[in-house]
Motif scaffolding. Structure first.
Motif, PDB file in Angstrom:
ATOM      1  N   VAL A  80       0.822  -1.220   0.000  1.00  0.00           N
ATOM      2  CA  VAL A  80       0.000   0.000   0.000  1.00  0.00           C
ATOM      3  C   VAL A  80       0.855   1.269   0.000  1.00  0.00           C
ATOM      4  O   VAL A  80       0.431   2.305  -0.503  1.00  0.00           O
ATOM      5  N   THR A  81       2.055   1.172   0.509  1.00  0.00           N
ATOM      6  CA  THR A  81       2.940   2.343   0.551  1.00  0.00           C
ATOM      7  C   THR A  81       4.008   2.303  -0.544  1.00  0.00           C
ATOM      8  O   THR A  81       4.889   3.160  -0.589  1.00  0.00           O
ATOM      9  N   GLY A  82       3.927   1.301  -1.422  1.00  0.00           N
ATOM     10  CA  GLY A  82       4.932   1.168  -2.475  1.00  0.00           C
ATOM     11  C   GLY A  82       6.233   0.585  -1.973  1.00  0.00           C
ATOM     12  O   GLY A  82       7.251   0.672  -2.643  1.00  0.00           O
ATOM     13  N   CYS A  83       6.197  -0.016  -0.797  1.00  0.00           N
ATOM     14  CA  CYS A  83       7.419  -0.548  -0.184  1.00  0.00           C
ATOM     15  C   CYS A  83       7.589  -2.049  -0.389  1.00  0.00           C
ATOM     16  O   CYS A  83       8.490  -2.646   0.197  1.00  0.00           O
ATOM     17  N   ALA A  84       6.747  -2.687  -1.209  1.00  0.00           N
ATOM     18  CA  ALA A  84       6.858  -4.131  -1.408  1.00  0.00           C
ATOM     19  C   ALA A  84       6.673  -4.493  -2.868  1.00  0.00           C
ATOM     20  O   ALA A  84       5.992  -3.797  -3.624  1.00  0.00           O
ATOM     21  N   VAL A  85       7.280  -5.609  -3.219  1.00  0.00           N
ATOM     22  CA  VAL A  85       7.178  -6.146  -4.567  1.00  0.00           C
ATOM     23  C   VAL A  85       7.163  -7.669  -4.470  1.00  0.00           C
ATOM     24  O   VAL A  85       7.822  -8.250  -3.610  1.00  0.00           O
ATOM     25  N   ASP A  86       6.367  -8.299  -5.329  1.00  0.00           N
ATOM     26  CA  ASP A  86       6.360  -9.754  -5.457  1.00  0.00           C
ATOM     27  C   ASP A  86       7.026 -10.092  -6.782  1.00  0.00           C
ATOM     28  O   ASP A  86       6.584  -9.626  -7.842  1.00  0.00           O
ATOM     29  N   ILE A  87       8.088 -10.886  -6.728  1.00  0.00           N
ATOM     30  CA  ILE A  87       8.911 -11.195  -7.888  1.00  0.00           C
ATOM     31  C   ILE A  87       8.615 -12.615  -8.355  1.00  0.00           C
ATOM     32  O   ILE A  87       8.767 -13.577  -7.590  1.00  0.00           O
ATOM     33  N   ARG A  88       8.181 -12.735  -9.607  1.00  0.00           N
ATOM     34  CA  ARG A  88       7.864 -14.045 -10.182  1.00  0.00           C
ATOM     35  C   ARG A  88       9.124 -14.903 -10.261  1.00  0.00           C
ATOM     36  O   ARG A  88      10.201 -14.425 -10.590  1.00  0.00           O
ATOM     37  N   CYS A  89       8.951 -16.198  -9.981  1.00  0.00           N
ATOM     38  CA  CYS A  89      10.059 -17.148 -10.047  1.00  0.00           C
ATOM     39  C   CYS A  89       9.634 -18.349 -10.891  1.00  0.00           C
ATOM     40  O   CYS A  89       8.468 -18.730 -10.904  1.00  0.00           O
ATOM     41  N   SER A  90      10.610 -18.964 -11.555  1.00  0.00           N
ATOM     42  CA  SER A  90      10.316 -20.127 -12.393  1.00  0.00           C
ATOM     43  C   SER A  90      10.175 -21.401 -11.570  1.00  0.00           C
ATOM     44  O   SER A  90       9.779 -22.432 -12.094  1.00  0.00           O
ATOM     45  N   GLY A  91      10.498 -21.347 -10.304  1.00  0.00           N
ATOM     46  CA  GLY A  91      10.377 -22.501  -9.426  1.00  0.00           C
ATOM     47  C   GLY A  91      11.039 -22.225  -8.094  1.00  0.00           C
ATOM     48  O   GLY A  91      11.545 -21.121  -7.844  1.00  0.00           O
ATOM     49  N   ALA A  92      11.089 -23.241  -7.245  1.00  0.00           N
ATOM     50  CA  ALA A  92      11.650 -23.090  -5.902  1.00  0.00           C
ATOM     51  C   ALA A  92      13.124 -22.708  -5.942  1.00  0.00           C
ATOM     52  O   ALA A  92      13.574 -21.872  -5.159  1.00  0.00           O
ATOM     53  N   GLU A  93      13.883 -23.312  -6.854  1.00  0.00           N
ATOM     54  CA  GLU A  93      15.319 -23.033  -6.896  1.00  0.00           C
ATOM     55  C   GLU A  93      15.592 -21.569  -7.222  1.00  0.00           C
ATOM     56  O   GLU A  93      16.440 -20.935  -6.582  1.00  0.00           O
ATOM     57  N   GLN A  94      14.887 -21.026  -8.196  1.00  0.00           N
ATOM     58  CA  GLN A  94      15.094 -19.616  -8.526  1.00  0.00           C
ATOM     59  C   GLN A  94      14.667 -18.721  -7.365  1.00  0.00           C
ATOM     60  O   GLN A  94      15.328 -17.720  -7.072  1.00  0.00           O
ATOM     61  N   ALA A  95      13.587 -19.069  -6.681  1.00  0.00           N
ATOM     62  CA  ALA A  95      13.146 -18.290  -5.525  1.00  0.00           C
ATOM     63  C   ALA A  95      14.219 -18.276  -4.444  1.00  0.00           C
ATOM     64  O   ALA A  95      14.514 -17.229  -3.853  1.00  0.00           O
ATOM     65  N   ILE A  96      14.839 -19.418  -4.197  1.00  0.00           N
ATOM     66  CA  ILE A  96      15.913 -19.499  -3.208  1.00  0.00           C
ATOM     67  C   ILE A  96      17.102 -18.657  -3.651  1.00  0.00           C
ATOM     68  O   ILE A  96      17.699 -17.933  -2.853  1.00  0.00           O
ATOM     69  N   ASP A  97      17.452 -18.748  -4.939  1.00  0.00           N
ATOM     70  CA  ASP A  97      18.565 -17.946  -5.461  1.00  0.00           C
ATOM     71  C   ASP A  97      18.298 -16.460  -5.285  1.00  0.00           C
ATOM     72  O   ASP A  97      19.170 -15.706  -4.836  1.00  0.00           O
TER      73      ASP A  97
END
Length: 146
Positions: A80-97
């Motif tokens: 709501v304050t522009g302080c967050a972002v959700d970043i798409r990942c191709s899977g669990a490994e990329q999310a961990i990276d």
């Protein structure tokens, strides 16, 4: 509007609910620019480590209070304050990276973030939720499953 070299305001404000007002304030735009500095670093480090020119794709960024309510977000959401972002990942490994890179960068520059979550929905899609406040960052880290 360009927020940084590789990120535009439209990426942060896109929504599946065009009927809902979702225009950020100048303060929220400055918060998004701050996050973009981290996203640029994430993009650069990830591509150096794995080769290629993989873009960072934003699932969700800024949400007006109306949009946040419509999508079921909590009223205190950093989105709501522009302080967050959700970043798409191709899977669990990329999310961990991604999470590892952001956490390492935080240590290198001696700056805390507010939230760093690896999340997964019921369909098996992963994303990294990253929040960075101007002050009062809590360094919350979590792996959540939907």
């Amino acid at each position: 509007m360009q927020l940084s070299q590789h990120f535009k305001l439209g990426e942060f404000t896109k929504s599946n609910h065009p009927e809902v007002y979702n225009i950020p304030s100048h303060v929220a735009i400055e918060n998004m620019k701050r996050i973009c500095g981290w996203l640029e670093e994430l993009r650069d480090r990830y591509n150096k480590q794995y080769g290629g020119n993989t873009p960072i794709i934003i699932n969700s960024g800024y949400r007006s209070p109306q949009l946040n309510k419509k999508v079921g977000g909590v009223s205190t959401s950093n989105h709501v304050t522009g302080c967050a972002v959700d970043i798409r990942c191709s899977g669990a490994e990329q999310a961990i990276d991604y999470a590892y890179i952001l956490k390492a960068y935080s240590k290198e520059i001696y700056q805390d973030f507010d939230e760093l979550f690896i999340e997964k929905n019921k369909y098996g899609c992963y994303w990294v939720h990253f929040a960075l406040r101007p002050s009062g960052n809590r360094r919350k880290i979590s792996i959540l499953n939907g």
